[in-house]
Design a protein around this motif. Sequence first.
Motif, PDB file in Angstrom:
ATOM      1  N   ASP A 250       0.856  -1.263   0.217  1.00 43.01           N
ATOM      2  CA  ASP A 250      -0.226   0.099   0.070  1.00 43.01           C
ATOM      3  C   ASP A 250       0.882   1.056  -0.108  1.00 43.01           C
ATOM      4  O   ASP A 250       0.668   2.239  -0.785  1.00 43.01           O
ATOM      5  N   LEU A 251       1.779   1.326   0.839  1.00 48.72           N
ATOM      6  CA  LEU A 251       2.951   2.417   0.881  1.00 48.72           C
ATOM      7  C   LEU A 251       3.618   2.662  -0.488  1.00 48.72           C
ATOM      8  O   LEU A 251       3.717   3.755  -0.925  1.00 48.72           O
ATOM      9  N   MET A 252       4.063   1.597  -1.021  1.00 45.67           N
ATOM     10  CA  MET A 252       4.773   1.706  -2.196  1.00 45.67           C
ATOM     11  C   MET A 252       3.830   2.279  -3.463  1.00 45.67           C
ATOM     12  O   MET A 252       4.052   3.156  -4.186  1.00 45.67           O
ATOM     13  N   ARG A 253       2.371   2.047  -3.459  1.00 44.16           N
ATOM     14  CA  ARG A 253       1.583   2.185  -4.089  1.00 44.16           C
ATOM     15  C   ARG A 253       1.189   3.584  -4.071  1.00 44.16           C
ATOM     16  O   ARG A 253       1.226   4.389  -5.028  1.00 44.16           O
ATOM     17  N   MET A 254       1.062   4.177  -2.984  1.00 44.72           N
ATOM     18  CA  MET A 254       0.865   5.465  -2.605  1.00 44.72           C
ATOM     19  C   MET A 254       2.153   6.440  -3.073  1.00 44.72           C
ATOM     20  O   MET A 254       1.940   7.325  -3.608  1.00 44.72           O
ATOM     21  N   ARG A 255       3.398   5.988  -2.667  1.00 43.58           N
ATOM     22  CA  ARG A 255       4.626   6.664  -2.978  1.00 43.58           C
ATOM     23  C   ARG A 255       4.589   6.592  -4.544  1.00 43.58           C
ATOM     24  O   ARG A 255       5.081   7.986  -4.971  1.00 43.58           O
ATOM     25  N   ALA A 256       4.290   5.828  -5.333  1.00 41.36           N
ATOM     26  CA  ALA A 256       4.320   5.943  -6.583  1.00 41.36           C
ATOM     27  C   ALA A 256       3.419   6.777  -7.372  1.00 41.36           C
ATOM     28  O   ALA A 256       3.496   6.991  -8.391  1.00 41.36           O
ATOM     29  N   SER A 257       2.361   6.991  -6.793  1.00 40.11           N
ATOM     30  CA  SER A 257       1.360   7.735  -7.312  1.00 40.11           C
ATOM     31  C   SER A 257       1.255   9.146  -7.128  1.00 40.11           C
ATOM     32  O   SER A 257       0.255   9.959  -7.655  1.00 40.11           O
ATOM     33  N   MET A 258       2.283   9.508  -6.418  1.00 36.18           N
ATOM     34  CA  MET A 258       2.262  11.234  -6.337  1.00 36.18           C
ATOM     35  C   MET A 258       3.782  11.597  -5.889  1.00 36.18           C
ATOM     36  O   MET A 258       4.596  10.759  -5.863  1.00 36.18           O
ATOM     37  N   PRO A 259       3.986  12.920  -6.103  1.00 37.18           N
ATOM     38  CA  PRO A 259       5.217  13.395  -5.942  1.00 37.18           C
ATOM     39  C   PRO A 259       5.681  13.185  -4.397  1.00 37.18           C
ATOM     40  O   PRO A 259       5.002  13.097  -3.589  1.00 37.18           O
ATOM     41  N   ILE A 260       7.035  12.916  -4.366  1.00 35.45           N
ATOM     42  CA  ILE A 260       7.825  12.529  -3.018  1.00 35.45           C
ATOM     43  C   ILE A 260       7.258  13.527  -1.926  1.00 35.45           C
ATOM     44  O   ILE A 260       7.156  13.131  -0.681  1.00 35.45           O
ATOM     45  N   GLU A 261       7.251  15.009  -2.454  1.00 37.94           N
ATOM     46  CA  GLU A 261       6.904  15.801  -1.375  1.00 37.94           C
ATOM     47  C   GLU A 261       5.438  15.698  -0.851  1.00 37.94           C
ATOM     48  O   GLU A 261       5.218  15.904   0.307  1.00 37.94           O
ATOM     49  N   ASP A 262       4.662  15.262  -1.874  1.00 37.83           N
ATOM     50  CA  ASP A 262       3.283  14.730  -1.230  1.00 37.83           C
ATOM     51  C   ASP A 262       3.223  13.612  -0.397  1.00 37.83           C
ATOM     52  O   ASP A 262       2.439  13.559   0.703  1.00 37.83           O
TER      53      ASP A 262
END
Length: 272
Positions: A250-262
Amino acid sequence: MTKSIFITGTSSGLGRHTAIHFARRGWNVAATMRDPEQESQLVAHERIRLFKLDVTDPVQTRAAAHAAIDAFGGIDVVVNNAGVGSYGPLEFVEEATIDWQFAVNVRGPINVIRAFLPHFRERKGGRFINISSFMGVTTAVPTGSLYNMSKFALEGLIEGLYYELKPFNIDLHLVEPGGFKGNRFVEKVVFSTHPDISDYDPLIHKVNAMMTSGDESVRDDPQLIVDEIDALATGTSDRFRTLVGQTGKDLMRMRASMPIEDYLATIAANFA
Ligand SMILES: NC(=O)c1ccc[n+]([C@@H]2O[C@H](COP(=O)([O-])OP(=O)(O)OC[C@H]3O[C@@H](n4cnc5c(N)ncnc54)[C@H](OP(=O)(O)O)[C@@H]3O)[C@@H](O)[C@H]2O)c1
């Protein structure tokens, strides 16, 4: 021919589950731990031999590797499992705790890999399975920067090593679990605080509550991870990185879905 596996940190948790699993599968198991004198359960398995090993000691690591190679006539798979965690605000962590985090989680695998490389080169093959964490590929727990550092470093070490070991048919793998049941990791975490400074207290309380929550439903069955180690050890899987469990996915999906700052702001907001 019977296969042989060498595992670090088998006194508890994942290392122990893995040792028992492979013994039941008929493998020879070199189960290593710092205090084999204290162990009574693993020795009952016909296929398991205990070896004393503190992975931070390169001399003892070479001795344990040689003893296991002699005992079984060779080792096919090495699992770098031993690991520890330092948490708490970086500014409060003792110098020795910083070094300990690096010594066990990074220097340890380096010692073990170097101890087995002559053997693997000579027999023209071998496999290193390295237990990282979802904390080795993303950040998610405030005050866990040193643990993140150690697992990110392990990931860099193993990825960088790939190129020089490929010509020798020596395989490297990273297994990245999320939180799982049946281990002593959290109780052994060194959580650094300061008696007089309370600025970090709200954050510390939230992280502490999360780490010590008795909610086992959010933790994976360790067999999930052991099955991935089995697949890599037997060659059923040749994945370089295996992320295990819903938390990390879940975390990796979230990380890939948005800019790192977000991503960073979203995680921080969860602990605000
Ligand atoms: N628990 C989790 O939710 C989780 C999540 C992701 C990844 N991981 C990783 O999974 C691996 C196994 O941890 P675990 O959760 O099973 O925790 P654990 O039950 O605490 O097991 C850790 C093992 O490492 C050993 N160890 C510590 N320092 C050592 C040293 N200097 N030399 C040799 N062995 C040493 C411990 O032995 P002693 O009894 O002698 O201390 C113990 O056998 C670690 O690499 C950890 O980072 C854990």
